[in-house]
Design a protein around this motif. Sequence first.
Motif, short mmCIF file in Angstrom:
data_model
loop_
_atom_site.label_atom_id
_atom_site.label_comp_id
_atom_site.label_asym_id
_atom_site.label_seq_id
_atom_site.Cartn_x
_atom_site.Cartn_y
_atom_site.Cartn_z
N LEU A 34 46.72 48.62 73.70
CA LEU A 34 48.04 48.16 72.79
C LEU A 34 47.50 47.14 71.69
N LEU A 35 48.38 46.90 70.82
CA LEU A 35 48.10 45.77 69.78
C LEU A 35 47.66 44.37 70.33
N SER A 36 48.33 44.02 71.10
CA SER A 36 47.68 42.56 71.84
C SER A 36 46.17 42.52 72.34
N ASP A 37 46.13 43.77 73.18
CA ASP A 37 44.87 43.66 74.06
C ASP A 37 43.80 44.19 73.02
N ASN A 38 43.99 45.04 71.88
CA ASN A 38 43.10 45.21 70.92
C ASN A 38 42.96 43.90 70.04
N ALA A 63 40.76 49.36 82.82
CA ALA A 63 40.02 48.11 82.75
C ALA A 63 41.06 46.89 82.99
N GLU A 64 42.32 46.88 82.67
CA GLU A 64 43.31 45.98 83.25
C GLU A 64 43.14 45.55 84.69
N TYR A 65 43.10 46.55 85.27
CA TYR A 65 42.85 46.46 86.82
C TYR A 65 41.37 46.15 87.36
N GLY A 70 43.21 40.15 85.70
CA GLY A 70 43.95 41.05 85.03
C GLY A 70 44.51 41.20 83.72
N LYS A 71 43.74 40.70 82.83
CA LYS A 71 43.77 40.66 81.19
C LYS A 71 42.45 41.22 80.87
N VAL A 72 42.54 41.81 79.85
CA VAL A 72 41.28 42.16 78.87
C VAL A 72 41.15 41.63 77.55
N ASN A 79 25.16 39.18 87.08
CA ASN A 79 25.98 39.23 87.98
C ASN A 79 27.25 38.63 87.93
N GLN A 80 27.51 38.31 86.78
CA GLN A 80 28.96 37.58 86.31
C GLN A 80 29.92 38.36 85.47
N VAL A 81 31.16 38.14 86.05
CA VAL A 81 32.39 38.90 85.25
C VAL A 81 33.23 37.91 85.04
N VAL A 82 33.64 37.69 83.56
CA VAL A 82 34.42 36.63 82.93
C VAL A 82 35.50 37.42 81.87
N SER A 83 36.59 37.33 82.33
CA SER A 83 37.52 37.60 81.17
C SER A 83 38.43 36.42 80.27
#
Length: 298
Positions: A34-38, A63-65, A70-72, A79-83
């Motif tokens: 969607l627009l905001s996530d894009n 991806a959201e899950y 919970g945000k993209v 080994n790091q995941v950062v959103s």
Amino acid sequence: MSLVAEAFVSQIAAAEPWPENATLYQQLKGEQILLSDNAASLAVQAFLQMCNLPIKVVCRANAEYMSPSGKVPFIHVGNQVVSELGPIVQFVKAKGHSLSDGLDEVQKAEMKAYMELVNNMLLTAELYLQWCDEATVGEITHARYGSPYPWPLNHILAYQKQWEVRRKMKAIGWGKKTLDQVLEDVDQCCQALSQRLGTQPYFFNKQPTELDALVFGHLYTILTTQLTSDELSEKVKNYSNLLAFCRRIEQHYFEDRGKGLRLLLLTNLERIYLKSRSIKNRPNGSVKMAYLRRTYRE
């Protein structure tokens, strides 16, 4: 893992060099996002390009899950995941890459204030259009958001998300706003950004900062996304220096770089920019023109 242990692991990870296989995750580009996530994803991509850090974009229906917040978007580095942009900026800074180190404290405070403005106005307006404007919800949002999932899960997830966003809109005082009021807020935000940018190439003169990446992500996505009407994009088109700003970043950071990050052909934004200059050659000049925008489909 304890907070101390997590902090230690994060320090170790930050000390490691940026890998060639760093990955950014977002929803499916052609039929779901969607627009905001894009816009959020493009802002992070622009920021990393400005830092000259390689990133591979991977699209996943869930991806959201997958995201820790919970945000993209989110990035997977080592080994790091950062959103989300803010934490990603801090993570990248810990690795020795910063776009705002050259600013003094007053400029940094001003940059943060304008980033808050963009998030409070443009991002909120995008969410409002997606989930509170009935025409957009009916024609675009529900179908796209639930597209990867079978019936009835597609409808359940879409209505659940709509309820969450509308509850947030009520909490921040946007629940009873009309579309015209939202568009007026967008126009005021664009006016403030246009005045701050002036005739400079970037918001703080010759070098981009994370503010430039954030603004580009939102404005470019608004300009190049097909919605049920042109009202939102027309607000941005009224400011020729913002159009030139988007064109400049697209050309410098995306047009000549591969790795799957190429966006639209430059001629799309170039057409807007040149026509806007021919009508009124000033930052807040009125731009009235037809613009061939892309749809969500590639």
